[in-house]
Design an enzyme around this catalytic site. Structure first.
Site, PDB file in Angstrom:
ATOM      1  N   GLU A 470       1.068  10.107   6.778  1.00 51.92           N
ATOM      2  CA  GLU A 470       0.745   8.879   7.494  1.00 51.92           C
ATOM      3  C   GLU A 470       1.942   8.447   8.340  1.00 51.92           C
ATOM      4  OE1 GLU A 470       0.016   5.761   4.701  1.00 51.92           O
ATOM      5  OE2 GLU A 470       0.012   4.177   6.221  1.00 51.92           O
ATOM      6  N   ASP A 560       1.268   6.123   2.212  1.00 51.66           N
ATOM      7  CA  ASP A 560       2.016   5.072   1.527  1.00 51.66           C
ATOM      8  C   ASP A 560       1.215   4.525   0.356  1.00 51.66           C
ATOM      9  OD1 ASP A 560       4.039   5.284   3.342  1.00 51.66           O
ATOM     10  OD2 ASP A 560       3.383   3.583   4.580  1.00 51.66           O
ATOM     11  N   ASP A 562       0.206   1.720  -0.433  1.00 52.37           N
ATOM     12  CA  ASP A 562      -0.247   0.352  -0.168  1.00 52.37           C
ATOM     13  C   ASP A 562      -1.700   0.382   0.323  1.00 52.37           C
ATOM     14  OD1 ASP A 562      -0.139   1.308   2.394  1.00 52.37           O
ATOM     15  OD2 ASP A 562       1.578   0.098   3.008  1.00 52.37           O
ATOM     16  N   ASP A 564      -3.097  -0.005   3.304  1.00 52.86           N
ATOM     17  CA  ASP A 564      -3.345   0.852   4.465  1.00 52.86           C
ATOM     18  C   ASP A 564      -3.332   2.321   4.077  1.00 52.86           C
ATOM     19  OD1 ASP A 564      -3.719  -1.138   6.256  1.00 52.86           O
ATOM     20  OD2 ASP A 564      -1.698  -1.047   7.134  1.00 52.86           O
TER      21      ASP A 564
END
Ligand code: TTJ
Length: 695
Positions: A470, A560, A562, A564
């Site tokens: 990403e 990541d 998180d 997103d």
């Protein structure tokens, strides 16, 4: 740090729920081989009996992990379903008890209690203590010989610490108890009853079914509601009229016992409706027919939707034939022929027009094919493909006749279906043109690989890995940190396309998707009627992906930790599940596990991958430790990324798997498709699972 690799996760859109992920359990061998010297005749006898099962459980049930544990339930339930198939049982109850035992009860004739000459024991005791005795007493003509199915109740008994059977038969209750496979006393008569049926409760043996956690503690493996519910619901769909009740005595919902009843008078037509409840359909109700020829019963249901993917599931004697086989081939052939014939006859297609391909016709189709075959031959590596040649012609002629009749009798929906098929043909032709253009262009610009791919030097797919990363900054760290011999990096910018919501031919318009297709070498091989092979376009749920062209056997999604990141992971999984399903099924797709924290005290550094580990490390290091929380991959130094997430010696990868394709199909629809209502419902029902999600 000792790490395990690979683990597995269920291929449903990731909701951050750790419980959905499970490790791969190797078939476990317990070494209690008798030492030389004690090898006498009685030891050999025992070895040929249930002791052999306890020594090599993997040979009988595949694994000693969750899959194997649930396999015990299927073995018992199969017996009751056989009784239902024979027409003597209408209801099966399955209960999960608070002590992790499981009870299965049917209202059939009850296992016979008289003595079997060959064994000198009651039929009941024979069923539970003699290996492979099941079939002789099952009474059904549809015994199954493939895979791990039908190994019998004695295997369950052997792998249970305790098993109790009660038979309600001839006006009396009979009961026998077994401990680790051995009868604990004779079959007893408890008293009178006016009920009929068989009830079995078993306590899986912890010595066999357990897991070791990071702190070396032994953990019981427990029954999972969703696993049981999905399969039992499917069983009920596949056997119309059969009532299956699942109850979980461990859980309470609104002060009531958690319980669901599966009972479908429509059988597999209800199954198709269930699968399509998230989709817009072109006709109602689904097409349905059942017909018997030469001892083979063929039951099909089909319904076209506005969707692009094809969802065909086939079964033989209630077992999912994941890799298809002669029944599925017969069905597909019939459909292609009959739809083309009808299109010609109704002047929808002119003689000069190209015919519809099978793929054109199956776009948006949901279908279930369920056959009952007396002596099924299962082929292929995983024994999930039906091999019986005679079945192809039988299914083909039944399906051709019945689908043809339906089209004649339902001209209005037939027209809508033909329009949809024409649409998919035109999109295919347009996309093929566009693709040829792209290919020419990329041939001109040299090589077929995307510019931003940092490829590895090794070319052997088995040794090669690609990280889908990403963002450009994390991509940069990964490029610096990697071992370039066998690790390739493809940075992906921003959110990738939600392929669930676009027409198949349009996925090639998206740069990130196009880059992945080229980098991974995703291609399908199509065979035309003359038998010539050519490269075609990826289609949703297509099974003809050419795995020989795949450039890496480890495709690692690294995002990541998180919200997103998990969204991007979900979008990537959607792409793989829809457009490269065989790659997922082969176990080539993995999810990288970057650490959440770095804890340092003096020279000692520990990376923590979850909160639990962080607490443990802090407890050990004491107050003065320095904690760094990684907010994203980009914050990590290349060496750190290598050490914690990419180095095969120290990293943890989770492998993505598809346990139940139809259920995963349905879930992807729900989470990624257009329908809002059902999605909200799904999220509401599953929200409790993500309540402890750390964001
Ligand atoms: C066999 O032929 C005579 C009549 O009964 C047939 C029989 O065995 N039926 C039967 C077996 N019904 N249910 C079972 C059964 C149910 C469970 C839950 C577990 C087992 C091992 C068998």
């Amino acid at each position: 740090m000792a790490k395990k690799e690979p683990g597995t996760v269920a291929a449903v859109p990731d909701d951050g729920n750790e419980k959905d992920k499970e490790k791969v359990y190797q078939s476990q061998e317990i070494d209690n081989t008798p030492v030389e010297g004690d090898y006498n005749a009685s030891a050999i006898d025992v070895l040929e009996g249930l002791e052999a099962v306890r020594m090599r459980p993997g040979m009988y049930i595949g694994t000693t992990g969750p899959k194997g544990l649930h396999h015990l339930v299927w073995e018992i339930v199969d017996n009751a379903v056989d009784e239902a198939l024979a027409g003597h049982c209408t209801q099966i109850d399955v209960q999960i008890n608070p002590d992790n035992s499981c009870t299965v009860r049917d209202n059939g004739r009850g296992i016979p209690t008289d003595i079997v000459e060959k064994t000198g024991k009651s039929a009941v005791e024979t069923v539970f203590t003699v290996l492979h005795a099941g079939g002789k007493f099952g009474g059904g003509g549809y015994k199954v010989s493939g895979g791990l199915h039908g190994v019998g109740a004695s295997v369950v008994n052997a792998l249970s610490e305790r098993l109790e059977v009660e038979v309600y038969r001839n006006g009396r209750i009979h009961k026998q108890v077994y401990l680790r496979g051995n009868a604990d006393g004779d079959l007893q008569i408890l008293g009178p009853t006016d009920e009929r049926g068989t009830k079995v409760t078993f306590w899986p043996d912890d010595l066999i079914f357990h897991d070791i956690n990071e702190d070396n503690e032994r953990l019981k493996i427990i029954f999972e509601w969703d696993t049981l519910a999905t399969r039992l619901r499917e069983m009920a769909f596949l056997n119309k009229g059969l009532k299956v009740v699942l109850t979980d005595h461990r859980a309470k919902v609104d002060d009531k016992e958690k319980s669901e009843t599966y009972h479908y008078e429509g059988g597999i037509a209800s199954y198709v409706e269930y699968l399509n409840d998230t989709r817009d359909t072109l006709h109602k109700p689904p097409i349905y027919f059942e017909q018997r020829a030469e001892d083979v019963t063929c039951e099909c249901s089909l319904q076209w939707t506005t969707q692009y993917s094809e969802s065909i599931y086939s079964f033989v004697n209630n077992i999912n034939t994941h890799d298809g086989g002669t029944h599925e081939t017969g069905f597909r052939n019939a459909l292609t022929r009959i739809v083309n014939d009808y299109a010609k006859k109704s002047n929808f297609l002119k003689d000069s027009d190209d015919k519809f391909t099978g793929e054109d016709i199956r776009e948006g189709l949901t279908a279930i094919i369920s056959v009952k075959v007396p002596d099924p031959q299962f082929e292929g590596q995983t024994k999930q493909r039906l091999g019986n040649r005679e079945v192809q012609g039988i299914v083909q002629s039944i399906a051709a006749e019945r689908v043809s009749d339906w089209l004649e009798l339902n001209p209005k929906p037939a027209k809508d279906i033909l329009n949809k098929i024409l649409n998919s043909k035109q999109a295919r032709e347009a996309a093929l043109k566009a693709k040829t253009l792209v290919r020419r262009q990329s041939a001109l610009s040299g090589g077929g690989l995307p510019g931003k791919l940092a490829d590895c030097s090794d070319k052997d797919p088995e040794k090669c890995e690609i990280y889908l990363v990403e963002g450009d900054s994390a991509g940069g760290s990964a490029k610096q940190g990697r071992n370039r011999a066998f690790q390739a990096i493809l940075p992906l910018r921003g959110k990738i396309l939600n392929v669930e919501r676009v027409q198949p031919s349009r996925i090639y318009d998206n740069n990130e998707v196009q880059a992945m297709i080229q980098a991974l070498g995703l291609a399908v091989t199509e065979t035309n009627e003359e038998g010539n092979k050519s490269t075609g376009l990826l289609r949703p749920n297509a099974q003809n992906l050419d795995l020989g062209k795949l450039r890496y056997h480890k495709i690692i999604i690294m995002t990541d930790a998180d919200v997103d990141g998990s969204h991007i992971r979900t979008l990537l999984l959607t792409f793989f599940f829809r457009y490269a399903r065989p790659v997922v099924e082969k176990g080539y797709v993995y999810i990288a596990q970057p650490p959440l924290y770095k804890v340092q005290k003096g020279k000692r550094i520990e990376y923590c991958y979850n909160e639990h580990k962080l607490e443990a490390v802090l407890a050990e290091m004491g107050e003065k430790a320095d904690i760094q929380r990684f907010k994203g991959l980009g914050e990590m130094m290349p060496e750190q990324l290598w050490e914690t997430t990419m180095n095969p010696e120290t990293r943890t990868l989770k492998r993505v798997n598809v346990d139940d394709a139809s259920e995963a199909d349905h879930t992807f629809d729900l989470l990624m498709g257009e329908a809002v209502g059902p999605r909200r419902e799904f999220i509401e029902q599953n929200a409790h699972k993500v309540a402890n999600l750390d964001v």
